[in-house]
Motif scaffolding. Sequence first.
Motif, PDB file in Angstrom:
ATOM      1  N   PHE A   6       0.720  -1.516   0.100  1.00  0.00           N
ATOM      2  CA  PHE A   6       0.033  -0.219   0.179  1.00  0.00           C
ATOM      3  C   PHE A   6       0.891   1.957   0.376  1.00  0.00           C
ATOM      4  O   PHE A   6       0.681   2.009  -1.072  1.00  0.00           O
ATOM      5  CB  PHE A   6      -0.988  -0.490   1.496  1.00  0.00           C
ATOM      6  N   TYR A  10       1.504   4.143  -2.957  1.00  0.00           N
ATOM      7  CA  TYR A  10       0.744   5.734  -2.027  1.00  0.00           C
ATOM      8  C   TYR A  10       1.677   6.410  -2.907  1.00  0.00           C
ATOM      9  O   TYR A  10       1.439   7.286  -3.303  1.00  0.00           O
ATOM     10  CB  TYR A  10       0.764   5.796  -1.022  1.00  0.00           C
ATOM     11  N   LYS A  11       3.374   6.176  -2.364  1.00  0.00           N
ATOM     12  CA  LYS A  11       4.500   6.804  -2.776  1.00  0.00           C
ATOM     13  C   LYS A  11       3.967   7.566  -4.663  1.00  0.00           C
ATOM     14  O   LYS A  11       4.746   8.378  -5.541  1.00  0.00           O
ATOM     15  CB  LYS A  11       5.960   6.182  -2.394  1.00  0.00           C
ATOM     16  N   ALA A  14       0.190   8.522  -5.454  1.00  0.00           N
ATOM     17  CA  ALA A  14      -0.501  10.239  -5.215  1.00  0.00           C
ATOM     18  C   ALA A  14      -0.415  10.823  -5.968  1.00  0.00           C
ATOM     19  O   ALA A  14      -0.988  11.632  -6.468  1.00  0.00           O
ATOM     20  CB  ALA A  14       0.089   9.582  -3.406  1.00  0.00           C
ATOM     21  N   PRO A  15       0.752  11.517  -5.952  1.00  0.00           N
ATOM     22  CA  PRO A  15       1.086  12.842  -6.333  1.00  0.00           C
ATOM     23  C   PRO A  15       0.655  12.733  -8.062  1.00  0.00           C
ATOM     24  O   PRO A  15      -0.612  14.022  -8.160  1.00  0.00           O
ATOM     25  CB  PRO A  15       2.951  13.230  -6.065  1.00  0.00           C
ATOM     26  N   TYR A  18      -3.104  12.964  -7.316  1.00  0.00           N
ATOM     27  CA  TYR A  18      -2.794  14.642  -6.745  1.00  0.00           C
ATOM     28  C   TYR A  18      -3.521  15.615  -8.256  1.00  0.00           C
ATOM     29  O   TYR A  18      -4.382  16.215  -7.569  1.00  0.00           O
ATOM     30  CB  TYR A  18      -2.702  14.731  -6.186  1.00  0.00           C
ATOM     31  N   LEU A  32      -6.979  16.318  -2.646  1.00  0.00           N
ATOM     32  CA  LEU A  32      -6.179  16.028  -1.537  1.00  0.00           C
ATOM     33  C   LEU A  32      -7.729  14.977  -0.584  1.00  0.00           C
ATOM     34  O   LEU A  32      -7.122  13.897  -0.570  1.00  0.00           O
ATOM     35  CB  LEU A  32      -5.935  16.743   0.022  1.00  0.00           C
ATOM     36  N   GLN A  36      -7.534  10.465  -1.262  1.00  0.00           N
ATOM     37  CA  GLN A  36      -7.373   9.882   0.072  1.00  0.00           C
ATOM     38  C   GLN A  36      -8.856   9.310  -0.277  1.00  0.00           C
ATOM     39  O   GLN A  36      -8.470   8.143   0.385  1.00  0.00           O
ATOM     40  CB  GLN A  36      -7.847  10.967   1.521  1.00  0.00           C
TER      41      GLN A  36
ATOM     42  N   HIS B  58       2.944  19.168  -3.744  1.00  0.00           N
ATOM     43  CA  HIS B  58       4.115  19.631  -2.601  1.00  0.00           C
ATOM     44  C   HIS B  58       5.038  18.261  -2.336  1.00  0.00           C
ATOM     45  O   HIS B  58       5.507  17.237  -3.491  1.00  0.00           O
ATOM     46  CB  HIS B  58       2.373  18.472  -2.195  1.00  0.00           C
ATOM     47  N   PHE B  62       5.153  15.768   2.790  1.00  0.00           N
ATOM     48  CA  PHE B  62       3.550  16.391   3.353  1.00  0.00           C
ATOM     49  C   PHE B  62       3.251  15.034   2.947  1.00  0.00           C
ATOM     50  O   PHE B  62       2.496  14.960   3.007  1.00  0.00           O
ATOM     51  CB  PHE B  62       2.816  17.397   1.905  1.00  0.00           C
ATOM     52  N   TRP B  63       3.681  14.727   1.333  1.00  0.00           N
ATOM     53  CA  TRP B  63       2.485  13.301   1.266  1.00  0.00           C
ATOM     54  C   TRP B  63       3.219  12.013   1.886  1.00  0.00           C
ATOM     55  O   TRP B  63       2.494  11.002   1.755  1.00  0.00           O
ATOM     56  CB  TRP B  63       3.087  12.846  -0.038  1.00  0.00           C
ATOM     57  N   LYS B  64       3.950  12.078   3.366  1.00  0.00           N
ATOM     58  CA  LYS B  64       4.621  10.719   3.684  1.00  0.00           C
ATOM     59  C   LYS B  64       3.312  11.303   5.389  1.00  0.00           C
ATOM     60  O   LYS B  64       2.283  10.384   5.532  1.00  0.00           O
ATOM     61  CB  LYS B  64       5.550  11.386   4.742  1.00  0.00           C
ATOM     62  N   GLN B  66       0.130  12.539   5.449  1.00  0.00           N
ATOM     63  CA  GLN B  66      -0.889  12.131   4.141  1.00  0.00           C
ATOM     64  C   GLN B  66      -1.103  10.864   3.817  1.00  0.00           C
ATOM     65  O   GLN B  66      -2.058  10.768   3.791  1.00  0.00           O
ATOM     66  CB  GLN B  66      -0.923  12.406   2.474  1.00  0.00           C
ATOM     67  N   TYR B  67       0.090  10.066   3.937  1.00  0.00           N
ATOM     68  CA  TYR B  67      -0.296   8.816   3.358  1.00  0.00           C
ATOM     69  C   TYR B  67      -0.321   7.923   4.918  1.00  0.00           C
ATOM     70  O   TYR B  67      -1.506   7.095   5.082  1.00  0.00           O
ATOM     71  CB  TYR B  67       1.541   8.165   3.543  1.00  0.00           C
ATOM     72  N   LEU B  69      -1.646   9.302   7.341  1.00  0.00           N
ATOM     73  CA  LEU B  69      -3.977  10.130   7.599  1.00  0.00           C
ATOM     74  C   LEU B  69      -4.637   9.144   6.548  1.00  0.00           C
ATOM     75  O   LEU B  69      -5.094   8.150   6.826  1.00  0.00           O
ATOM     76  CB  LEU B  69      -3.565  11.382   6.825  1.00  0.00           C
TER      77      LEU B  69
END
Lengths: 174, 163
Positions: A6, A10-11, A14-15, A18, A32, A36, B58, B62-64, B66-67, B69
């Motif tokens: 996961f 995400y890494k 996610a960006p 976004y 955001l 999420q 970001h 910031f992404w850390k 967010q992760y 959360l």
Amino acid sequence: MNEKDFEHLYKRYAPMLYRTAYRMVKNDADALDIVQDAFIRVFNGLGKFRNEANVQTWMYRIVMNLCYDYFRKRKRILFVSEKDIFDSEANQEMPVNESTGEFAELENQRKQNLQMALEKLTLRQKTVFNMRIYEELSYEEISKIMKIKVGTAKATFFQAVEKLKTIMKEMEKK
Amino acid sequence: MTCDRVRQKLVFYVDGSLGDAEKMEIEQHLKQCNVCAADYHVIVSTIDAARKIEVPEHDEAFWKIQYELTLSRAKQKLHRRTFMKRLRVASGIIGMVLLVFASMVYIEKNKPVNPVNPREIVYSIPDDILSESKIPIPVDELEKVVDSLAPEDHMMLLAEFLR
């Protein structure tokens, strides 16, 4: 799903997701939230993921669906009326910076016009345009994400560019 | 290639999705046709302007956050979902048990009552009465007579006996 997998997903995504969401909803906090929610769905539903589609396509589709839900919930009007565009254009006093050349000012104006013109696209046109221009996805990938035919994706992109071109021309005439 | 055909293909020429042959044909046409060339420049400048629209960036920290959360919310949601799933199963089982119980009570309450067949009533006639000395006919004869009686006669006989 495994937390390590996961975190890796995400890494990696996610960006990128976004940016996609931001270009659709034009708001940092909402984009955001969408990212999420997308990852919560991924965490709770990886079992449902079918291997024939790749992870990126699957995740894009989740984000796109969430963006559509966002617009449905907010009942946001995607089509800004002609009057609104020109009124807001007229009301926007460009900050004149002495050091900024005429060319930069023109570029800035063009960018603002385009942002307003993008708002005039339909949700589908905007989605295809964003995926093609910003994410540089192929028409095949776009068709998989949006569950449409490749030809439809191409036609939608064509219509989007034509519409932008027309709006931009009209704005520049004014 | 005609101007109409070129204009249909220009968007795809700009986004780089055309094959080499079509690309060359369009390039050739653009060199000769000013109207199409102007159209080409409008498309290029529109797409360029679109590419310049910025999105907030970001950083990694910031992404850390967010992760973390997202992970915590995802876990909470998963727990809630598991709890709700178990609750649904438990409610289902309890519901089924209650339904079976209620059905049994209902069936028991609404059981049809069979009308009493007077012939099936066992008269417990004291032995001394049945002694042949007190009855003018033998006991087996008497039983035959009783069997041959109509239900209403049975009822009368029973009433007489109980009195």
